[in-house]
Scaffold this motif. Structure first.
Motif, PDB file in Angstrom:
ATOM      1  N   UNK A  45       0.830  -1.204   0.000  1.00 40.64           N
ATOM      2  CA  UNK A  45       0.000   0.000   0.000  1.00 40.64           C
ATOM      3  C   UNK A  45       0.867   1.257   0.000  1.00 40.64           C
ATOM      4  N   UNK A  46       1.978   1.209   0.743  1.00 42.82           N
ATOM      5  CA  UNK A  46       2.898   2.344   0.743  1.00 42.82           C
ATOM      6  C   UNK A  46       3.556   2.521  -0.625  1.00 42.82           C
ATOM      7  N   UNK A  47       3.834   1.405  -1.308  1.00 39.25           N
ATOM      8  CA  UNK A  47       4.423   1.485  -2.646  1.00 39.25           C
ATOM      9  C   UNK A  47       3.465   2.188  -3.601  1.00 39.25           C
ATOM     10  N   UNK A  48       2.181   1.871  -3.513  1.00 39.25           N
ATOM     11  CA  UNK A  48       1.190   2.522  -4.360  1.00 39.25           C
ATOM     12  C   UNK A  48       1.146   4.022  -4.059  1.00 39.25           C
ATOM     13  N   UNK A  49       1.185   4.383  -2.762  1.00 37.75           N
ATOM     14  CA  UNK A  49       1.204   5.794  -2.396  1.00 37.75           C
ATOM     15  C   UNK A  49       2.465   6.497  -2.862  1.00 37.75           C
ATOM     16  N   UNK A  50       3.595   5.830  -2.724  1.00 35.17           N
ATOM     17  CA  UNK A  50       4.869   6.396  -3.180  1.00 35.17           C
ATOM     18  C   UNK A  50       4.842   6.641  -4.679  1.00 35.17           C
ATOM     19  N   UNK A  51       4.283   5.684  -5.410  1.00 31.89           N
ATOM     20  CA  UNK A  51       4.179   5.831  -6.862  1.00 31.89           C
ATOM     21  C   UNK A  51       3.287   7.020  -7.231  1.00 31.89           C
ATOM     22  N   UNK A  52       2.179   7.170  -6.501  1.00 33.44           N
ATOM     23  CA  UNK A  52       1.272   8.287  -6.771  1.00 33.44           C
ATOM     24  C   UNK A  52       1.951   9.629  -6.516  1.00 33.44           C
ATOM     25  N   UNK A  53       2.736   9.716  -5.446  1.00 37.57           N
ATOM     26  CA  UNK A  53       3.443  10.964  -5.135  1.00 37.57           C
ATOM     27  C   UNK A  53       4.459  11.295  -6.223  1.00 37.57           C
ATOM     28  N   UNK A  60       3.179  13.918 -14.946  1.00 36.77           N
ATOM     29  CA  UNK A  60       3.108  13.217 -16.224  1.00 36.77           C
ATOM     30  C   UNK A  60       2.074  12.103 -16.140  1.00 36.77           C
ATOM     31  N   UNK A  61       1.610  11.686 -17.289  1.00 41.82           N
ATOM     32  CA  UNK A  61       0.622  10.625 -17.340  1.00 41.82           C
ATOM     33  C   UNK A  61       1.300   9.301 -17.000  1.00 41.82           C
ATOM     34  N   UNK A  62       0.779   8.568 -16.028  1.00 40.26           N
ATOM     35  CA  UNK A  62       1.496   7.377 -15.559  1.00 40.26           C
ATOM     36  C   UNK A  62       1.482   6.221 -16.540  1.00 40.26           C
TER      37      UNK A  62
END
Length: 452
Positions: A45-53, A60-62
Motif C-alpha cells: 500500500x505504501x508502494x502505491x502511495x509512493x508511486x502516486x506521489x 506526467x501521465x502514468x
C-alpha cells in the motif's frame, strides 16, 4: 589558473527498490493468528502511495491508454460485485483486496520499473525469495518440523506456516519460473549457468511442498518456456532436467513413499478421489450453482461463504485440518472454491469474469507478441519475455486449482506487475542485440531463424 574538478552528482537509487522491499518482507515469518494479510501487504500500500506521489511531482501521465484500459478493466466487474455484497463491510474489504492484487500494485510496478535491468533485478529477487523459502522448507522436511501431512510434520511450508500451505509452493514456483526464463535468455553464460543451477535446486522444495496444483502449473509452464525459447534449447534443457530428476530421485532418494503416493493421486482425481478433491469438486459445483441463480452479477464479493451451505451437497466436509510448523491443531473452514475462475463467476457473475479474464488474455497476447519480436530481433530482452510469459501462464494454470488468499497473495500482485510491464511497455522497447543483423520479419527464412 586553477582547474575546477568535475562535481560528482549523487547516484540516485532506482525507484523499483520499494517493490523489492515487498518481496523481501515475504521472507519474514507470518504472524500467527493474522487475518490473511502480512507486513508485505502494508508495504505494498505504501508502494502505491509512493508511486502516486512521484507521478504528481513529475506531472506526467502514468500509463499509456492501452495500459490504463487493460489494467483498469477488472475495476468495472469488482465495483459492481461490491455493490451486491452481503454487507457494506464485506463489499469494501473485497473491493480493496481485488484492487490491490489486480490493479493498483501491478500498475505501480509498471510505473516504477524503468527497463530491462529493473525487470532482471525483480526476477532475481523472486529467485532469492524462492531459495530462502525453499531452504527453510527442506529443513522442515528433514527435521520433521513442517506442516502436518498424513500424520507426520513433514510438509514444507517455509515461513508461511500451516495455515497458508500454498505460500511456499507459490514462492518457489515463481522463483523456478524466473530462473528458467533467465537461463534460457541471452544473458552472459555465467548468469545463465547460475540461473539454471537455481532452477534445478528449487525442484527439491517444490516436490516437498506436496502441492499437486503447483506441480501441474510448474510442469506446464516450464515446458511452454522451453518450447518458446526454441526447439534446440528445449532439447538441451529437457535432457538436463531429466538427468537432474534421475539424480535427485535415484541418487539422493528424494522420491519418498508419501511423495510417490501424492504423485499417483493426481491420476485418481476422477476414479478414487480423496476427501480434499471431493471437497473441491463439491465447492466448484456450489460456485456454478450460485452463478446460475445470478448469472450476470453473481452473489457479491465475499458472498461464497454465506451462500455455500445452501448450494453445496452433503459430500462437503466441515473443513480441513491444519497443524504443525509451530502451530497447534486448527480446523480450517472451507471459505472458497479453490478455483479463481469459479470464485469470480460465483461472486461477480459473467460480467466480472469477462472483465478480469479479458485483461489476463490481453496481457497474454501482448506478452507473446513481444516474445516474437525479441526472437526476430535477436534481442537480450528475450529473458524478460520468457519470464513474463512464464509467470502469467503459471498463474492462469494455477488458478484452476487455487484462488487468492493469505499473505503470499501480494507476491501474485508483484508477478502480475512484471507481466504487465513487459506486455504493456517493455515489449514495445525491444531492441536488437549489438552486432546482430536485424532480419526482415516478412521473409520466411527470418521467421524460421527466430524460432531456433
Amino acid at each position: 589558473m586553477a582547474l575546477a574538478l568535475p562535481s560528482r552528482r549523487p547516484r540516485r537509487l532506482p525507484p523499483v527498490l520499494p517493490v523489492l522491499a515487498v518481496v523481501a518482507l515475504l521472507a519474514l515469518p507470518v504472524p500467527a493468528g493474522g487475518d490473511g494479510a502480512g507486513p508485505a501487504d502494508a508495504v505494498s500500500a505504501l508502494v502505491v502511495g509512493y508511486c502516486a506521489v512521484r507521478l504528481l511531482r513529475a506531472r506526467r501521465r502514468p500509463l499509456s491508454r492501452r495500459a490504463a484500459v487493460v489494467l483498469g478493466l477488472p475495476v468495472a466487474g469488482v465495483a459492481l460485485a461490491a455493490m451486491n455484497a452481503v454487507s457494506p463491510g464485506a463489499g469494501i474489504a473485497g473491493l480493496g483486496r481485488y484492487l490491490q492484487i489486480f490493479v493498483l500494485v501491478p500498475a505501480a510496478v509498471v510505473v516504477l520499473v524503468r527497463g530491462r535491468s529493473d525487470f532482471r533485478l525483480l526476477a532475481w529477487a523472486f529467485v532469492a525469495l524462492a531459495g530462502w523459502q525453499g531452504a527453510i522448507g527442506v529443513h522442515q522436511y528433514l527435521t520433521g518440523t513442517g506442516a502436518s501431512y498424513q500424520g507426520e510434520d513433514v510438509r514444507a511450508v517455509g515461513t508461511f506456516g500451516a495455515v497458508d500451505v500454498m505460500g511456499m509452493a507459490t514462492a518457489v514456483s515463481f522463483g523456478l519460473v524466473c530462473a528458467v526464463g533467465l537461463a534460457l535468455g541471452r544473458a552472459p553464460v555465467r548468469d545463465r549457468l547460475v540461473a539454471a543451477c537455481c532452477a534445478l535446486a528449487l525442484l527439491v522444495p517444490l516436490a516437498l511442498s506436496f502441492s499437486r496444483g503447483a506441480w501441474i502449473a510448474t510442469s506446464v509452464t516450464v515446458t511452454a518456456q522451453l518450447l518458446l525459447a526454441g526447439p534446440r534449447r528445449a532439447l538441451k534443457a529437457g535432457a538436463v532436467a531429466v538427468a537432474a530428476c534421475v539424480v535427485l530421485v535415484g541418487g539422493f532418494g528424494v522420491g519418498t513413499t508419501m511423495l510417490q503416493e501424492r504423485i499417483d493421486s493426481i491420476g485418481q482425481v476422477t476414479d478414487a478421489p480423496d476427501q480434499s478433491v471431493t471437497d473441491r469438486y463439491t465447492m466448484w459445483a456450489a460456485a456454478v450453482d450460485m452463478w446460475r441463480d445470478r448469472p450476470l452479477t453473481g452473489v457479491g464479493l465475499k458472498g461464497f461463504p454465506e451462500y455455500r451451505d445452501g448450494h453445496a451437497s452433503l459430500a462437503l466436509s466441515s473443513g480441513s485440518d491444519t497443524e504443525g510448523a509451530g502451530a497447534a491443531f486448527h480446523r480450517q473452514p472451507l471459505l472458497s472454491p479453490h478455483n479463481m475462475y469459479l470464485l469470480v463467476l460465483g461472486e461477480q457473475g459473467l460480467i466480472g469474469l469477462l472483465c478480469l479474464a479479458g485483461g489476463w488474455l490481453a496481457l497474454l497476447v501482448c506478452a507473446l507478441r513481444g516474445l516474437w519480436r525479441a526472437h526476430a530481433l535477436g534481442s537480450r530482452d528475450l529473458e524478460c519475455a520468457l519470464v513474463a510469459c512464464g509467470l502469467l501462464l503459471w498463474q492462469l494454470v494455477d488458478f484452476v486449482y487455487a484462488d487468492i488468499g493469505g499473505p503470499s497473495t501480494v507476491l501474485t500482485a508483484v508477478s502480475l506487475g512484471l507481466v504487465s510491464w513487459w506486455s504493456l511497455a517493455g515489449a514495445d522497447r525491444v531492441t536488437p542485440q549489438a552486432g546482430t543483423a536485424v532480419p526482415d520479419p516478412s521473409e520466411p527464412h527470418a521467421r524460421k531463424a527466430a524460432l531456433r
